[in-house]
Design an enzyme around this catalytic site. Structure first.
Site, PDB file in Angstrom:
ATOM      1  N   SER A  60      38.497 -18.728  38.386  1.00  0.00           N
ATOM      2  CA  SER A  60      39.448 -18.660  37.275  1.00  0.00           C
ATOM      3  C   SER A  60      39.663 -20.002  36.587  1.00  0.00           C
ATOM      4  O   SER A  60      40.197 -20.040  35.477  1.00  0.00           O
ATOM      5  CB  SER A  60      40.794 -18.119  37.768  1.00  0.00           C
ATOM      6  OG  SER A  60      41.458 -19.063  38.579  1.00  0.00           O
ATOM      7  N   LYS A  87      46.434 -23.068  38.475  1.00  0.00           N
ATOM      8  CA  LYS A  87      46.216 -22.839  37.053  1.00  0.00           C
ATOM      9  C   LYS A  87      46.572 -24.116  36.292  1.00  0.00           C
ATOM     10  O   LYS A  87      47.079 -25.083  36.852  1.00  0.00           O
ATOM     11  CB  LYS A  87      47.083 -21.684  36.531  1.00  0.00           C
ATOM     12  CG  LYS A  87      46.924 -20.358  37.266  1.00  0.00           C
ATOM     13  CD  LYS A  87      45.566 -19.714  37.064  1.00  0.00           C
ATOM     14  CE  LYS A  87      45.449 -18.420  37.877  1.00  0.00           C
ATOM     15  NZ  LYS A  87      44.075 -17.875  37.828  1.00  0.00           N
ATOM     16  N   SER A  96      40.754 -14.800  34.133  1.00  0.00           N
ATOM     17  CA  SER A  96      41.832 -15.412  34.906  1.00  0.00           C
ATOM     18  C   SER A  96      43.060 -14.518  34.885  1.00  0.00           C
ATOM     19  O   SER A  96      43.530 -14.116  33.812  1.00  0.00           O
ATOM     20  CB  SER A  96      42.187 -16.788  34.328  1.00  0.00           C
ATOM     21  OG  SER A  96      43.361 -17.297  34.928  1.00  0.00           O
TER      22      SER A  96
END
Length: 296
Positions: free
Chosen positions: A103, A158, A261
């Site tokens: 991701s 992230k 993602s």
């Protein structure tokens, strides 16, 4: 039971035995050794006076045997200093993390082992995750590890694209922050070696932080409403993307592999109390050691 709690309990248990060893067990063994030494000296005074090697060796062995730490203390009190150092380092300074998915391609690859700086966003009590000292807060562009809001036993990684008060818009696969387009470079081919799919790699200028990102031409830029696990207030979705206003104490996070993602578009904002730290360094990738180093 997560690793942080296991490490905390192990530190407490070994610490208790370490204290008992110094306060109770070791003084008792010393007292017993002194008594045994006195009795041995009284029974072997002449031989010790003559310096007989066998008797002297037996005397030393007797003291050493009595003073020797039992095996169960070696694996508790004896390991406490090492476990304590690991606990302090992991709780307040740096924590290792392994990238489990693609991701964050092309910035981070599957199998990258990274170090997470735990003090950049404030000093927190271990296990409780309560912030006790304010140090700083995530900025746009930071790559952050946090406890997944839908299951806090799982860690996610992230990039922060929206901080409290930001209006985050994603339209036709282009990011806008407070109405300002975040510029992207012309695409380059990037092959995801896990799926063998060719992605469009680009440079994105995210409020002054230039980083790599990727788009997948096979996928749409909008989020299907049936895929949204948590609909946040202040967020609206349309057939071109979404618009969200980030509330106080929360952050909007997206993966660099934008179309592959599962991020804030699907499960909502990242609360400040879920933050673990800022990812700062790749310290290993056993499939490609050339990846060791810092990243943006």
């Amino acid at each position: 039971m997560n690793f942080a709690l296991i490490l905390f309990l192990l530190t407490v248990v070994t610490g208790v035995f370490w204290v008992l060893e110094r306060v109770t067990f070791l003084p008792a063994r010393k007292k017993k050794a002194e008594a045994a030494a006195s009795a041995f000296e009284a029974a072997n005074r002449e031989a010790l006076g003559r310096g007989e090697a066998s008797v002297t060796d037996e005397f030393r062995a007797l003291r050493a045997k009595i003073l020797r730490q039992p095996w169960w203390l070696e694996y508790t009190a004896g390991l406490f200093p090492v476990i304590l150092v690991v606990f302090l380092l992991r709780s307040f300074l740096f924590e290792p993390f392994r990238i489990p998915s693609g991701s964050m391609l092309p910035t981070l690859h599957v199998g990258d082992f990274i170090l997470v700086n735990k003090y950049d966003y404030g000093v927190r009590l271990p296990v409780l995750n309560t912030k006790v000292i304010e140090v700083g807060s995530p900025q746009r562009g930071d790559v952050v590890v946090f406890r997944y809001p839908m299951d806090e036993n799982v860690d996610f990684i992230k990039r922060i694209v929206g901080v409290p008060g930001d209006r985050v818009e994603y339209r036709d696969k282009v990011l806008y922050i407070n109405g300002v387009e975040q510029k992207q470079s012309q695409p380059r081919d990037f092959i995801d070696e896990t799926s063998m799919v060719t992605l469009d790699e680009r440079d994105e200028d995210l409020s002054g932080v230039t980083h790599l990102m990727a788009l997948d031409h096979r996928r749409p830029g909008w989020v299907p409403l049936q895929a949204v696990m948590k609909k946040e207030e202040g967020c609206s979705y349309n057939n071109r993307g979404f618009v969200c206003t980030v509330p106080a104490g929360k952050y909007f996070a997206m993966g660099d592999n934008r179309d592959n993602s599962e991020d804030s578009r699907y499960w909502g904002f990242v609360p400040d109390e879920n933050l673990v730290g800022r990812a700062v360094f790749i310290w290993a990738n056993f499939g490609d050691m050339s990846r060791i180093g810092s990243f943006r």
